[in-house]
Design an enzyme around this catalytic site. Sequence first.
Site, PDB file in Angstrom:
ATOM      1  N   SER A   1       8.580  37.848  22.731  1.00 19.35           N
ATOM      2  CA  SER A   1       8.757  38.674  21.535  1.00 19.35           C
ATOM      3  C   SER A   1       9.352  40.033  21.911  1.00 19.35           C
ATOM      4  CB  SER A   1       7.417  38.873  20.828  1.00 19.35           C
ATOM      5  OG  SER A   1       6.914  37.638  20.376  1.00 19.35           O
TER       6      SER A   1
ATOM      7  N   HIS B   1      18.365  55.753  18.307  1.00 23.60           N
ATOM      8  CA  HIS B   1      17.845  56.272  19.574  1.00 23.60           C
ATOM      9  C   HIS B   1      18.962  56.983  20.325  1.00 23.60           C
ATOM     10  CE1 HIS B   1      15.964  56.471  23.522  1.00 23.60           C
ATOM     11  NE2 HIS B   1      14.824  56.083  22.972  1.00 23.60           N
TER      12      HIS B   1
ATOM     13  N   ARG C   1      14.078  61.138  29.726  1.00 24.86           N
ATOM     14  CA  ARG C   1      14.107  62.558  29.397  1.00 24.86           C
ATOM     15  C   ARG C   1      12.712  63.172  29.490  1.00 24.86           C
ATOM     16  NH1 ARG C   1      15.459  62.396  24.034  1.00 24.86           N
ATOM     17  NH2 ARG C   1      15.441  60.120  24.065  1.00 24.86           N
TER      18      ARG C   1
ATOM     19  N   GLU D   1       6.260  47.001  12.956  1.00 31.07           N
ATOM     20  CA  GLU D   1       7.547  47.496  12.463  1.00 31.07           C
ATOM     21  C   GLU D   1       7.979  46.812  11.176  1.00 31.07           C
ATOM     22  OE1 GLU D   1      12.050  48.498  14.167  1.00 31.07           O
ATOM     23  OE2 GLU D   1      10.592  47.500  15.467  1.00 31.07           O
TER      24      GLU D   1
ATOM     25  N   VAL E   1       4.902  51.446  19.595  1.00 29.42           N
ATOM     26  CA  VAL E   1       4.148  50.428  20.328  1.00 29.42           C
ATOM     27  C   VAL E   1       2.650  50.676  20.154  1.00 29.42           C
ATOM     28  CG1 VAL E   1       4.062  51.581  22.582  1.00 29.42           C
ATOM     29  CG2 VAL E   1       4.114  49.106  22.483  1.00 29.42           C
TER      30      VAL E   1
END
Length: 656
Positions: free
Chosen positions: A42, A257, A273, A394, A411
């Site tokens: 997944s 993103h 980052r 989501e 997540v």
Amino acid sequence: MKIIYTDSLVIGGGLAGLRVAIASMQRGYDTIVLSLVPAKRSHSAAAQGGMQASLGATIKGDGDDEEVHFGDTVRGSDWGCDQDVARMFVNTSPKAIRQLSAWGVPWSRVRAGDREVVINGEKVTITEKQEAHGLITARDFGGTKKWRTCYTSDGAGHTMLYTMDNKAIQMGIPVHERKEAIALIHEDGVCYGAIVRDLITGELIAYVAKATTIATGGYGRLYAISTNAVISEGIGNAIALETGIATLGNMEAVQFHPTAIVPVGILTTEGCRGDGGLLLDKDGYRFMPDYEPDKKELASRDVVSRRMTEHMRKGKGTPSRYGDHLWLDITLLGRKHIEKNLREVKEICEYFLGIDPVEEYIPVRPTQHYSMGGIRTKPTGESPTLKGLFSAGEAACWDMHGFNRLGGNSVAETVVAGMIVGEYVADYCAENALNVSTSTIQDFMKREEKKITDLLVRDFGENPFRLKAEMQKIMMDKVGIFRNGEDLEQAVEELKVLNQRAKRIALRNRISSSNPELVEAIRVPKMIKLAQCVAYGAMLRTESRGAHAREDYPERNDRDWLKRTLTTWKDDSADLPELTYEDLNIMKMELPPASRGYGVDNTVHHPDTPKREQEIEEIKKANPGADRFELQQLLNPIPIPEKFKGKNERIGRGFK
């Protein structure tokens, strides 16, 4: 007609779906999970950077707690989120991550003593507390005041998904793989499961259940280039939409993103980052401090994506045959750090670009990444308009992200929402009987059989692959990072045409089993409708909020647009959905709308904002001895399952 009965049906085998299944199974209800692919494949496995939870163990997370995480989440949403849900989430996330640790996730840990990190482009030595040694550590992420994103190198999603699937196997939860839900079964405003197609045999099966949960992930593949897996096409959202009863929320809220690699669009985690990586232009110049002098590369990801695009528009991008891009520099982190904490990024660069990011810059540009919109739910995860239908992760507009989500909160949401919604699913199973007629099931089965038969016998018509490519180009070109009225109007009109053409799809390969062309023919009309929901919602929302950035309406307009978009598609012959709006009640907010702290504050303020601010001050003055927990209950008491109500312990602070 083949019918399979269960108490709880979960559509989607990623983190959110598996966690809902575990919750209902733990409560003693028969549960089946449907998955397009083996569960461990997944898209949850692709999450790299980590999971936000306010543990406060690392020295740079010192002082973190639910209040700080809540504030970051609400500001990150650009005040578009449901603050009840955000509060439930931040309270439960520390419990979720510790439970995952007990189940086997090998979270990276604090090592006491000095260590060298890169902050603002410079190497700095920080000293971790001796008493924190061995506790779960965290890294910095965009839009947060504390280092809160807990990780396992840069493979957090992988380790979390494998652990979750192993837990499901241990509990004996059946996962029916290579199965796709193509329609929901419903009667008198109640959902009773789904019509499901076996992708190998082509057989249609009715899965009938008391409670049905959609946890199929996002709809990123509406766009030509996306960091999403190829299975993230929004079909779970679409089958809810096609009921004509269930509503979708905030479909225009699509996040890009900042750092997907060029040209393939595979993600390089925000952890690059967060760990100290820099963004450079074609001249090797670090440009983000010019735009965001405070947060720089670690501004919220919607902000960074726009700043990168603005900079490239000024001619500062590096030209390539795939278009202009910028550079992500992680060389300053050093080989040891990269090979330990960013090893997936290193492998991706080696396999797809043929470069070593220890020594070379990574070509990046903003790419579609996340869907804040989805099936509108109550805080319980249940649709407010179709009883018995739940959603999590989501696929849902639960709505803790509003119009932009923070990295690491997604997540985390899959697991936290799975925990909370799973309890409400079990409650629903306990309180409701399965009462649906066989004739209703048969009607839905015949309807889907006819649609497939029509596709297989039609002699001439449209190519589904071509339609999909045209849709993706429209979305990429006209419903992207920056939006304007002219482009959006064109997108809406062009998608209307595609919607009509999609009614005339014909196949070259006319078999019902193991037929990718048939799979595409079933999905593409649904995807075009979803794309129209995004484009039409974006066209009508005449403001800029979070990831929805209108060049012709640059203000965030709280006065007129502090509301959630609700979308239904009641008439299947129509070319446009129906849109209504749900006001966000400022007088219930713990954190009333304010500036996010990026750039110039050009907010059109709501008249209730100063009223609520004054009310909050009066409540605080009237309760001078109240601690933060008591104050939160006074400001806005929230519903939450009893087992998750407890306080969270932190080093040096106990349960305070």
